[in-house]
Design an enzyme around this catalytic site. Structure first.
Site, PDB file in Angstrom:
ATOM      1  N   GLY A  58      21.522 -39.029   4.041  1.00 37.07           N
ATOM      2  CA  GLY A  58      22.545 -37.986   3.871  1.00 37.07           C
ATOM      3  C   GLY A  58      23.734 -38.547   3.099  1.00 37.07           C
ATOM      4  O   GLY A  58      24.161 -37.997   2.075  1.00 37.07           O
ATOM      5  N   HIS A  59      24.258 -39.681   3.581  1.00 39.53           N
ATOM      6  CA  HIS A  59      25.371 -40.342   2.869  1.00 39.53           C
ATOM      7  C   HIS A  59      24.947 -40.701   1.443  1.00 39.53           C
ATOM      8  O   HIS A  59      25.718 -40.551   0.495  1.00 39.53           O
ATOM      9  CB  HIS A  59      25.767 -41.643   3.573  1.00 39.53           C
ATOM     10  CG  HIS A  59      26.254 -41.483   4.978  1.00 39.53           C
ATOM     11  ND1 HIS A  59      25.519 -41.893   6.056  1.00 39.53           N
ATOM     12  CD2 HIS A  59      27.410 -40.980   5.475  1.00 39.53           C
ATOM     13  CE1 HIS A  59      26.196 -41.664   7.177  1.00 39.53           C
ATOM     14  NE2 HIS A  59      27.347 -41.108   6.849  1.00 39.53           N
ATOM     15  N   LYS A  79      27.858 -30.641   3.573  1.00 38.15           N
ATOM     16  CA  LYS A  79      27.903 -29.347   4.259  1.00 38.15           C
ATOM     17  C   LYS A  79      27.495 -29.489   5.727  1.00 38.15           C
ATOM     18  O   LYS A  79      27.690 -28.583   6.515  1.00 38.15           O
ATOM     19  CB  LYS A  79      26.967 -28.355   3.571  1.00 38.15           C
ATOM     20  CG  LYS A  79      27.462 -27.863   2.220  1.00 38.15           C
ATOM     21  CD  LYS A  79      26.461 -26.863   1.662  1.00 38.15           C
ATOM     22  CE  LYS A  79      26.976 -26.172   0.432  1.00 38.15           C
ATOM     23  NZ  LYS A  79      25.983 -25.195  -0.067  1.00 38.15           N
TER      24      LYS A  79
HETATM   25  P1  AMP Z   1      30.206 -39.549   8.493  1.00 37.10           P
HETATM   26  O1  AMP Z   1      29.863 -40.964   8.161  1.00 37.10           O
HETATM   27  O2  AMP Z   1      29.379 -38.964   9.596  1.00 37.10           O
HETATM   28  O3  AMP Z   1      31.687 -39.325   8.653  1.00 37.10           O
HETATM   29  O4  AMP Z   1      29.797 -38.702   7.210  1.00 37.10           O
HETATM   30  C1  AMP Z   1      30.314 -38.993   5.937  1.00 37.10           C
HETATM   31  C2  AMP Z   1      29.958 -37.878   5.003  1.00 37.10           C
HETATM   32  O5  AMP Z   1      28.541 -37.745   4.914  1.00 37.10           O
HETATM   33  C3  AMP Z   1      30.496 -36.500   5.460  1.00 37.10           C
HETATM   34  O6  AMP Z   1      30.989 -35.803   4.333  1.00 37.10           O
HETATM   35  C4  AMP Z   1      29.272 -35.855   6.032  1.00 37.10           C
HETATM   36  O7  AMP Z   1      29.303 -34.443   5.987  1.00 37.10           O
HETATM   37  C5  AMP Z   1      28.180 -36.391   5.130  1.00 37.10           C
HETATM   38  N1  AMP Z   1      26.878 -36.297   5.785  1.00 37.10           N
HETATM   39  C6  AMP Z   1      26.527 -36.788   7.002  1.00 37.10           C
HETATM   40  N2  AMP Z   1      25.249 -36.451   7.289  1.00 37.10           N
HETATM   41  C7  AMP Z   1      24.788 -35.743   6.237  1.00 37.10           C
HETATM   42  C8  AMP Z   1      23.544 -35.096   5.936  1.00 37.10           C
HETATM   43  N3  AMP Z   1      22.520 -35.124   6.775  1.00 37.10           N
HETATM   44  N4  AMP Z   1      23.441 -34.455   4.757  1.00 37.10           N
HETATM   45  C9  AMP Z   1      24.486 -34.418   3.884  1.00 37.10           C
HETATM   46  N5  AMP Z   1      25.681 -34.985   4.113  1.00 37.10           N
HETATM   47  C10 AMP Z   1      25.835 -35.640   5.271  1.00 37.10           C
END
Ligand code: AMP
Length: 273
Positions: free
Chosen positions: A33-34, A145
């Protein structure tokens, strides 16, 4: 890839940088995702900067701040392979002082859904994102998203505070079976992992109903609730992109969101219609 872990060298590096800066803020434990955000940033900018910072201000007392998953050396390798130019990993003490000026998320859209069970969570998110924006001054900043309410509030902050930054929305990346990727998925045991699939099933139920021209949100929520059997539902909600609840589906301006708890793990997911 340049590793930076202090504010002054970040400022110097940014001053010397030429061209478009694409910024991807994360809390680490990176997954595909990241990586999709990083890939998009790589395609659209001259310089790609990723931050890894587990932001204490967005965790409430009793949440998993102390135990949030970390895997810094894998993250480092993944960023290198993805062509990241700068990896910024500040510490809490560098980012925060005592009794500082604070950012306040808007009442109506930040104390509902994610903010209802986690009051103040979005104040902390906006606080750190604004600090990072000011330090990095990116041209483009990339958000998933997956965290739809966060994305909406960041867009609102950029607009309300007249920030000159493009917010790039990125699609949700899922495992092959539909489970949205999340750093917290590692908490799931085999049984919970299987149950968690019902989240995607419930979202599919909603999108199939909409394809068959059902527009009544109440009925859609009833059918989704049935699909989530066996899970501890925190909320199912249907809102527009400004996070106002709606009664009828508006194609192009509807987000359907789910938050559940399975075992001790809290998971969120959504679809944009
Ligand atoms: P986090 O490390 O959880 O703060 O996430 C960092 C970024 O990655 C944020 O903008 C999240 O929305 C994005 N993100 C996390 N998981 C996913 C995913 N499965 N698909 C797309 N973006 C993601």
């Amino acid at each position: 890839m340049k590793l930076i872990n202090n504010i002054n060298s970040l400022k110097d590096t940014i001053k010397q940088s030429k061209g478009l800066i694409g910024f991807v803020p994360t809390m680490g434990a990176l997954h595909d995702g990241h990586m999709s955000l990083i890939k998009k940033a790589r395609e659209q900018n001259d310089i790609v900067l990723v931050s890894i910072f587990i932001n204490p201000a967005q965790f409430l007392h009793g949440e998993d701040f102390e135990h949030y998953p970390t895997k810094i050396s894998e993250d480092n390798n993944m960023c290198k392979l993805a062509g990241v130019d700068i990896l910024f990993t500040p510490t809490k003490d560098m980012m925060y002082a005592d009794d500082e000026v604070v950012v306040k998320a808007p009442m109506l859209s930040s104390y509902m859904l994610e903010g209802l069970k986690r009051p103040g969570h979005f104040d902390g998110v906006l606080q750190v994102v604004l600090k990072l924006f000011n330090l990095i001054q990116p041209t483009n900043a990339y958000f998933g998203k997956k965290d739809a309410q966060q994305l909406s509030l960041i867009k609102q902050m950029v607009s309300d505070l007249f920030l000159d930054i493009n917010i790039i929305e990125c699609e949700i990346i899922r495992e092959n079976d539909g489970l949205a990727m999340s750093s917290r998925n590692i908490y799931l045991d085999a049984n919970d992992r299987k149950l968690a699939l019902n989240i995607y099933k419930s979202l599919k139920t909603a999108s199939n109903m909409i394809k068959q021209n059902h527009t009544n949100c109440e009925q859609i929520i009833i059918n989704m609730t049935n699909a989530l059997i066996g899970l501890d539902i925190e909320y199912i909600s249907i809102v527009n992109q400004r996070f106002r609840k709606i009664e009828k589906i508006i194609i192009g301006d509807t987000i359907i969101l789910v938050a559940i708890k399975v075992g001790k793990t809290r998971l969120i997911d959504n679809i944009w219609i």
